[in-house]
Design an enzyme around this catalytic site. Sequence first.
Site, PDB file in Angstrom:
ATOM      1  CE  LYS A   1      56.192  28.951  15.643  1.00 44.16           C
ATOM      2  NZ  LYS A   1      55.074  27.999  16.155  1.00 44.16           N
TER       3      LYS A   1
ATOM      4  CD  GLU B   1      51.554  24.962  18.118  1.00 40.66           C
ATOM      5  OE1 GLU B   1      50.437  24.389  18.603  1.00 40.66           O
ATOM      6  OE2 GLU B   1      51.723  24.787  16.704  1.00 40.66           O
TER       7      GLU B   1
ATOM      8  CG  ASP C   1      53.749  22.811  13.326  1.00 39.38           C
ATOM      9  OD1 ASP C   1      53.360  23.764  12.965  1.00 39.38           O
ATOM     10  OD2 ASP C   1      53.236  22.151  14.171  1.00 39.38           O
ATOM     11  CB  SER C   2      51.780  26.199   8.743  1.00 37.13           C
ATOM     12  OG  SER C   2      53.107  26.737   8.499  1.00 37.13           O
TER      13      SER C   2
ATOM     14  CG  ASP D   1      56.867  25.670  14.178  1.00 33.56           C
ATOM     15  OD1 ASP D   1      56.965  26.430  15.438  1.00 33.56           O
ATOM     16  OD2 ASP D   1      55.774  25.660  13.586  1.00 33.56           O
TER      17      ASP D   1
ATOM     18  CD  GLU E   1      48.061  30.648  15.176  1.00 34.32           C
ATOM     19  OE1 GLU E   1      49.210  30.141  15.418  1.00 34.32           O
ATOM     20  OE2 GLU E   1      47.225  30.462  14.293  1.00 34.32           O
TER      21      GLU E   1
HETATM   22  O1  KIV Z   1      53.238  26.897  11.761  1.00 31.36           O
HETATM   23  C1  KIV Z   1      53.305  28.040  11.606  1.00 31.36           C
HETATM   24  O2  KIV Z   1      53.478  28.552  10.328  1.00 31.36           O
HETATM   25  C2  KIV Z   1      53.171  28.831  12.746  1.00 31.36           C
HETATM   26  C3  KIV Z   1      52.877  30.399  12.312  1.00 31.36           C
HETATM   27  C4  KIV Z   1      51.553  30.688  11.839  1.00 31.36           C
HETATM   28  C5  KIV Z   1      53.107  31.374  13.634  1.00 31.36           C
HETATM   29  O3  KIV Z   1      53.224  28.830  13.746  1.00 31.36           O
END
Ligand code: KIV
Length: 290
Positions: free
Chosen positions: A118, A120, A49-50, A88, A187
């Site tokens: 993924k 969090e 989600d970056s 994510d 992280e």
């Molecule tokens: O969103 C993302 O790119 C991430 C990585 C930095 C692990 O969660």
Amino acid sequence: MSTTTTGKRITVPDLIARKAATPITALTAYSAPMARRLDPYVDVLLVGDSVGMVLYGFDSTLPVTLEMMIAHGAAVVRGATRACVVVDLPFGSYQASPPVAFANAARVMAETGCAAVKLEGGAAMAETIRFLTDRGIPVMGHVGLTPQAVNVLGGYRARGRDEAESARITADAKAVAQAGAFTVVLEGVIESLARDITAALVIPTIGIGASPACDGQILVSDDLLGLFGTFTPRFVKRYAELGPMIEAAARAFAADVQARRFPGPEHCVSTAIAPATPAPPTPEQGISTP
Ligand code: KIV
């Protein structure tokens, strides 16, 4: 395409088997062409989600939607044939309850074709992780610095600097593993903590800003390529400087257009137009029989 591509996709069990063996390599990808480039070289492509900060210019990951993750996830799956693609779950799509998380994770899996999701969070997310894994959705955990919790954490600083925080993060990582996650991203945690957690878990840890003590490493591709902004976190190694190369290409294009050097003859469709073949006369044009 590289000759290192084997044609066999890396699976979740393949990654679990890498615990304490060959380090797992992971990079972020948000598009099909980038996935195609990275795929031969890494084990995991994470559609992080970056994407919200890197591609959309948001100042956090919070505005990212499920629809954005599905669109980018599907593009990455189309571009990759070898890596295990993980997508994510964005902020707000899984925290409310395990059934809500399942409905959204199932949509992500079905509409992108990815191998896993993924999410969090540590102990607070354990019930949700168990709910998803029991129903066929592999989950990668993410503890330590969790960017979706930036407003609770108060910023993006490294975590685990005092004993209480270290104990909390260790408990989080253990809870995520016990709940059935197949790997966990650590992280922004200090090296000794990453080492202790990695030793304590039976699943692989994947570090970002978490030292070489982890079972694998992940970076945001745009950071590694020198494409994202001017600030580079200390834990990033820039393997290329594509930002200045893009600027130089744009500058050269503009100069060529202004000086009428582009397009040149080699970029133009041929000016020689073949003469038209005359059409046969129609009956109305009066074909007379002798
Ligand atoms: O969103 C993302 O790119 C991430 C990585 C930095 C692990 O969660």
